[in-house]
Design a protein around this motif. Structure first.
Motif, PDB file in Angstrom:
ATOM      1  N   ASN A   2       0.981  -1.256   0.063  1.00 20.54           N
ATOM      2  CA  ASN A   2      -0.049  -0.039   0.069  1.00 20.54           C
ATOM      3  C   ASN A   2       1.036   1.313  -0.093  1.00 20.54           C
ATOM      4  O   ASN A   2       1.645   1.482   0.908  1.00 20.54           O
ATOM      5  CB  ASN A   2      -0.914   0.107   1.300  1.00 20.54           C
ATOM      6  N   LEU A   3       0.737   1.907  -1.413  1.00 18.70           N
ATOM      7  CA  LEU A   3       1.741   3.323  -1.100  1.00 18.70           C
ATOM      8  C   LEU A   3       0.825   4.461  -0.964  1.00 18.70           C
ATOM      9  O   LEU A   3       1.466   5.632  -1.208  1.00 18.70           O
ATOM     10  CB  LEU A   3       2.173   3.073  -2.717  1.00 18.70           C
ATOM     11  N   TYR A   8       0.052  10.438  -0.536  1.00 11.36           N
ATOM     12  CA  TYR A   8      -0.587  11.605   0.058  1.00 11.36           C
ATOM     13  C   TYR A   8       0.584  12.889   0.377  1.00 11.36           C
ATOM     14  O   TYR A   8       0.371  13.842   0.373  1.00 11.36           O
ATOM     15  CB  TYR A   8      -1.265  11.149   1.627  1.00 11.36           C
ATOM     16  N   GLY A   9       1.691  12.144   0.971  1.00  7.68           N
ATOM     17  CA  GLY A   9       2.799  12.948   1.285  1.00  7.68           C
ATOM     18  C   GLY A   9       3.306  13.690  -0.110  1.00  7.68           C
ATOM     19  O   GLY A   9       3.289  14.998  -0.041  1.00  7.68           O
ATOM     20  N   ILE A  10       3.567  13.024  -0.796  1.00  2.83           N
ATOM     21  CA  ILE A  10       4.048  13.696  -2.044  1.00  2.83           C
ATOM     22  C   ILE A  10       3.067  14.695  -2.643  1.00  2.83           C
ATOM     23  O   ILE A  10       3.150  15.965  -3.165  1.00  2.83           O
ATOM     24  CB  ILE A  10       4.241  12.534  -3.334  1.00  2.83           C
ATOM     25  N   PHE A  11       1.873  14.316  -2.681  1.00  6.00           N
ATOM     26  CA  PHE A  11       0.708  15.063  -3.112  1.00  6.00           C
ATOM     27  C   PHE A  11       0.544  16.287  -2.517  1.00  6.00           C
ATOM     28  O   PHE A  11       0.416  17.529  -2.993  1.00  6.00           O
ATOM     29  CB  PHE A  11      -0.867  14.022  -3.242  1.00  6.00           C
ATOM     30  N   LEU A  12       0.435  16.137  -0.995  1.00  4.49           N
ATOM     31  CA  LEU A  12       0.424  17.544  -0.450  1.00  4.49           C
ATOM     32  C   LEU A  12       1.441  18.255  -0.370  1.00  4.49           C
ATOM     33  O   LEU A  12       1.572  19.666  -0.352  1.00  4.49           O
ATOM     34  CB  LEU A  12      -0.040  16.902   1.071  1.00  4.49           C
ATOM     35  N   ASN A  78       3.095   3.128 -11.007  1.00  3.31           N
ATOM     36  CA  ASN A  78       2.420   3.803 -12.186  1.00  3.31           C
ATOM     37  C   ASN A  78       1.098   4.558 -11.536  1.00  3.31           C
ATOM     38  O   ASN A  78       0.804   5.666 -11.919  1.00  3.31           O
ATOM     39  CB  ASN A  78       2.059   2.864 -13.298  1.00  3.31           C
ATOM     40  N   GLN A  79       0.443   3.792 -10.510  1.00  2.00           N
ATOM     41  CA  GLN A  79      -0.866   4.232 -10.072  1.00  2.00           C
ATOM     42  C   GLN A  79      -0.492   5.406  -9.019  1.00  2.00           C
ATOM     43  O   GLN A  79      -1.328   6.457  -9.161  1.00  2.00           O
ATOM     44  CB  GLN A  79      -1.344   3.452  -8.998  1.00  2.00           C
ATOM     45  N   LEU A  80       0.595   5.457  -8.396  1.00  2.00           N
ATOM     46  CA  LEU A  80       0.942   6.590  -7.614  1.00  2.00           C
ATOM     47  C   LEU A  80       1.226   7.676  -8.542  1.00  2.00           C
ATOM     48  O   LEU A  80       0.662   9.051  -8.182  1.00  2.00           O
ATOM     49  CB  LEU A  80       2.144   6.349  -7.009  1.00  2.00           C
ATOM     50  N   VAL A  86      -3.102  13.484 -11.707  1.00  2.00           N
ATOM     51  CA  VAL A  86      -4.953  13.972 -11.899  1.00  2.00           C
ATOM     52  C   VAL A  86      -5.582  14.685 -10.841  1.00  2.00           C
ATOM     53  O   VAL A  86      -6.019  15.800 -10.969  1.00  2.00           O
ATOM     54  CB  VAL A  86      -5.530  12.537 -11.868  1.00  2.00           C
ATOM     55  N   LYS A  87      -5.046  14.332  -9.559  1.00  2.00           N
ATOM     56  CA  LYS A  87      -5.365  15.223  -8.422  1.00  2.00           C
ATOM     57  C   LYS A  87      -4.793  16.517  -8.571  1.00  2.00           C
ATOM     58  O   LYS A  87      -5.314  17.542  -8.084  1.00  2.00           O
ATOM     59  CB  LYS A  87      -5.048  14.345  -7.079  1.00  2.00           C
ATOM     60  N   SER A  88      -3.557  16.651  -8.808  1.00  2.00           N
ATOM     61  CA  SER A  88      -2.728  18.232  -8.774  1.00  2.00           C
ATOM     62  C   SER A  88      -3.448  18.502  -9.943  1.00  2.00           C
ATOM     63  O   SER A  88      -3.448  19.948  -9.893  1.00  2.00           O
ATOM     64  CB  SER A  88      -1.455  17.981  -9.014  1.00  2.00           C
ATOM     65  N   ALA A  89      -3.806  18.285 -11.047  1.00  2.00           N
ATOM     66  CA  ALA A  89      -4.329  18.840 -12.184  1.00  2.00           C
ATOM     67  C   ALA A  89      -5.754  19.335 -11.832  1.00  2.00           C
ATOM     68  O   ALA A  89      -6.237  20.668 -12.105  1.00  2.00           O
ATOM     69  CB  ALA A  89      -4.295  18.018 -13.588  1.00  2.00           C
TER      70      ALA A  89
END
Length: 116
Positions: A2-3, A8-12, A78-80, A86-89
């Motif tokens: 589970n990544l 979450y950390g990278i995205f935030l 790849n999912q990460l 997508v979330k950042s966009a």
């Protein structure tokens, strides 16, 4: 594996950085724009610009945090990458829409606020 926590950390980190940089730029340059709309009301312009900045941060960082609730389980790199992209966009698109909405509303209603 589970990544999600890593994602979450990278995205935030990415999103908070983008939100902070865009907010700083809009705050710095926005005051000049608002002052042009509201001639002779420098203190009002500063207050409006601060309110816009605080609202901007609250809406965008809050939305970014709320998006973490709806994520599927991320098991591959790849999912990460795809999820972060997508979330950042989505966040960047919302920033764009809010920016142009603010400009539209200020341009349309600034003189009405002063004259009332």
């Amino acid at each position: 594996m589970n990544l999600n926590i890593l994602t979450y950390g990278i995205f935030l980190l990415i999103v908070v950085y983008i939100i902070a940089v865009v907010g700083k730029i809009c705050y710095k340059n926005g005051n000049i724009y608002v002052l042009e709309l509201l001639h002779g009301h420098k203190e009002l312009c500063l207050r409006i610009n601060r309110i816009l900045l605080v609202g901007y941060y609250l809406v965008n960082i809050g939305y970014a945090a709320m998006t973490l609730l709806n994520w599927e389980t991320i098991t591959t790199i790849n999912q990460l990458i795809e999820t972060i992209a997508v979330k950042s966009a989505t966040i960047i698109s919302i920033l764009c829409i809010l920016h142009y909405l603010n400009i539209f509303l200020l341009t349309k209603y600034a003189q009405k606020i002063i004259n009332d």
